[in-house]
Each structure stands twice: as C-alpha cells, then as structure tokens.
Design an enzyme around this catalytic site. Sequence first.
Site, PDB file in Angstrom:
ATOM      1  N   ASP A 101       0.819  -1.215   0.000  1.00 28.07           N
ATOM      2  CA  ASP A 101       0.000   0.000   0.000  1.00 28.07           C
ATOM      3  C   ASP A 101       0.854   1.267   0.000  1.00 28.07           C
ATOM      4  O   ASP A 101       2.072   1.202   0.185  1.00 28.07           O
ATOM      5  CB  ASP A 101      -0.969   0.005   1.201  1.00 28.07           C
ATOM      6  CG  ASP A 101      -0.294  -0.437   2.505  1.00 28.07           C
ATOM      7  OD1 ASP A 101       0.935  -0.324   2.607  1.00 28.07           O
ATOM      8  OD2 ASP A 101      -1.006  -0.881   3.419  1.00 28.07           O
ATOM      9  N   ASN A 154      -7.695  -2.950  14.212  1.00 30.03           N
ATOM     10  CA  ASN A 154      -9.082  -3.229  13.822  1.00 30.03           C
ATOM     11  C   ASN A 154      -9.172  -4.441  12.894  1.00 30.03           C
ATOM     12  O   ASN A 154     -10.223  -4.711  12.328  1.00 30.03           O
ATOM     13  CB  ASN A 154      -9.702  -1.992  13.150  1.00 30.03           C
ATOM     14  CG  ASN A 154      -8.970  -1.578  11.883  1.00 30.03           C
ATOM     15  OD1 ASN A 154      -7.991  -2.223  11.486  1.00 30.03           O
ATOM     16  ND2 ASN A 154      -9.423  -0.523  11.244  1.00 30.03           N
ATOM     17  N   HIS A 195      -7.325  -4.859  10.125  1.00 33.68           N
ATOM     18  CA  HIS A 195      -7.020  -4.619   8.709  1.00 33.68           C
ATOM     19  C   HIS A 195      -5.721  -5.307   8.302  1.00 33.68           C
ATOM     20  O   HIS A 195      -4.829  -5.542   9.127  1.00 33.68           O
ATOM     21  CB  HIS A 195      -7.031  -3.124   8.349  1.00 33.68           C
ATOM     22  CG  HIS A 195      -5.849  -2.332   8.785  1.00 33.68           C
ATOM     23  ND1 HIS A 195      -5.879  -0.969   8.934  1.00 33.68           N
ATOM     24  CD2 HIS A 195      -4.575  -2.696   9.113  1.00 33.68           C
ATOM     25  CE1 HIS A 195      -4.695  -0.536   9.299  1.00 33.68           C
ATOM     26  NE2 HIS A 195      -3.883  -1.557   9.427  1.00 33.68           N
ATOM     27  N   GLU A 202      -9.719  -2.118   5.233  1.00 27.94           N
ATOM     28  CA  GLU A 202     -10.359  -1.829   6.510  1.00 27.94           C
ATOM     29  C   GLU A 202     -11.626  -2.677   6.688  1.00 27.94           C
ATOM     30  O   GLU A 202     -12.239  -3.094   5.701  1.00 27.94           O
ATOM     31  CB  GLU A 202     -10.740  -0.340   6.574  1.00 27.94           C
ATOM     32  CG  GLU A 202      -9.565   0.635   6.382  1.00 27.94           C
ATOM     33  CD  GLU A 202      -8.657   0.742   7.600  1.00 27.94           C
ATOM     34  OE1 GLU A 202      -8.654  -0.158   8.467  1.00 27.94           O
ATOM     35  OE2 GLU A 202      -7.908   1.731   7.683  1.00 27.94           O
TER      36      GLU A 202
HETATM   37  P1  PGA Z   1       2.148  -1.369  12.589  1.00 25.02           P
HETATM   38  O1  PGA Z   1       0.897  -1.410  11.603  1.00 25.02           O
HETATM   39  O2  PGA Z   1       3.119  -2.372  12.042  1.00 25.02           O
HETATM   40  O3  PGA Z   1       2.683   0.030  12.464  1.00 25.02           O
HETATM   41  O4  PGA Z   1       1.651  -1.709  13.938  1.00 25.02           O
HETATM   42  C1  PGA Z   1       0.395  -2.635  11.207  1.00 25.02           C
HETATM   43  C2  PGA Z   1      -0.769  -2.400  10.293  1.00 25.02           C
HETATM   44  O5  PGA Z   1      -1.490  -1.404  10.488  1.00 25.02           O
HETATM   45  O6  PGA Z   1      -0.981  -3.197   9.369  1.00 25.02           O
END
Ligand code: PGA
Length: 242
Positions: free
Chosen positions: A67, A136, A138, A143
């Site tokens: 992404d 959450n 994702h 999302e």
């Molecule tokens: P993080 O994010 O590695 O910064 O905890 C993980 C994600 O949101 O997929």
Amino acid sequence: MNILTFDSSEQLNEAGANIISGLVQTNPRAVLGLATGGTPVGIYSHLVGDYRRGLVSFRQVTTFNLDEYVGLPASHPESYSSYMQRHLFGHLDIPADRTYIPDGNAPDLEAECRRYEQLIDTAGQLDLQLLGLGHNGHIGFNEPSHALLRGTHVVTLAEETRKANARFFPTLQDVPQQAITMGVGTILQAKMIVLVVRGADKADIVHRALTGPIATECPASLLQTHPHLVVLLDKAAGSRLA
Ligand code: PGA
C-alpha cells in the site's frame, strides 16, 4: 496455519528474515509482497544483515508493496516509498526498477490501481506476502467493512488507523485520509503469507483474526482460509491464544 510465538523481538526478527532469505536463496527470482509500518522494521534490518554477510542477494528479486498513502509526495519521510528506501531497498542490491509501490500521487488513482494490479499479474503469483495487522483487523489498508474488494483499490482510512499511524506524523491532521492498497484477493493469491504481530495491544485482534469467525468485518480473519499461512508473534501478541 503455523503459529510461532517468540520470547524475544530479536528471535522473531531472525525467524522472519530467515523465511525471506531462505526463499530468495532457493528462488533468486522470487516475487515478494512487502509491508510497512512498525512491525517489519526489525525483520528488514535483519535481512540487510543477511545481505551484508553475503548470505543472500536480491539482484533478481521483484517486490510489490501492499500500500501507499494518497497525496504524500514520494519524498515525504512518511511515504511508504521513503520508508522502504530507508529500511530496506537503500541497503540491498535490488535494482530500483524491480521494486514496485503504488503511486499515491498518480493523476488518475483508479488507473493507477489497474496498472498496479496488472504489474502484479504480469510478474506472476507473489511467492510470499509479508503482512502486519491493524488493531481493527485490517491487512494492507483493507479496513473492516461489510464487503471487501479483491484487487488494488483506493480506500478511505478508518479513523482508528489514522490515529494509530499519527505516531509517525507531527499531528493527526497530517495523516492522509486515503491510500491505495492491494485487495484481499490479491493478498490471498500469494503462495505463502507471513503475518507478523507484536505487542499486548494486539493480543485481542490476533485472537479474533485467527480463531474468530471468518468475516469481512475482520479482514485478517480471511487469512484462516489460506493454505500456507505462517504467523509470527511475540509473546505479548500471542497471549490470548491457548
Ligand atoms: P504497525 O501497523 O506495524 O505500524 O503496527 C500494522 C498495520 O497497520 O498493518
């Protein structure tokens, strides 16, 4: 699914890097799906160590990032393009033209999504997709929703996601509202998926994603359907699993 829980962050980093280095050693032309965020940083630094010690070369590898934010200049320190350069690409022998990241500044974002999906198709199946996990549920920036999209698409980031990522920006207002993300269909087509999760704050979502119902409201739960899923957890993230 194969769940491995590690006592130390360093052991987890080594295990993650070993999976990737091992794949590239046996298949020097591997196609890797890569992730950003806090989670993979230690794995990337371990991979750089493997490369520096001459254990592995990335010269023929192709990479696709999951992404990218919409509207952040590529040179912005928090763009995923800058992140990948800083943590990985800038330290390896991988040619720049084999590292793909969606262009969040493309004039036509829908066309950019189609182009990115086409590039992945042309490269062939991803041999490995590395994933972090959002609080959450994702994966990438897919999302929670009543429906998920298969291919690369533009998303509006959940408020929870923007708040979680605000730690990388001066203020919450500076966190972009939108991103381009690979879809869950593209992610699930990878031959192997390596999900990495750290921290007590993610213990609940790890439990829900890996043991709860398979539902689009928790996109990571779809990973339960994948035939070759490896989950790397630190002790805290795995604390709610039996
Ligand atoms: P993080 O994010 O590695 O910064 O905890 C993980 C994600 O949101 O997929």
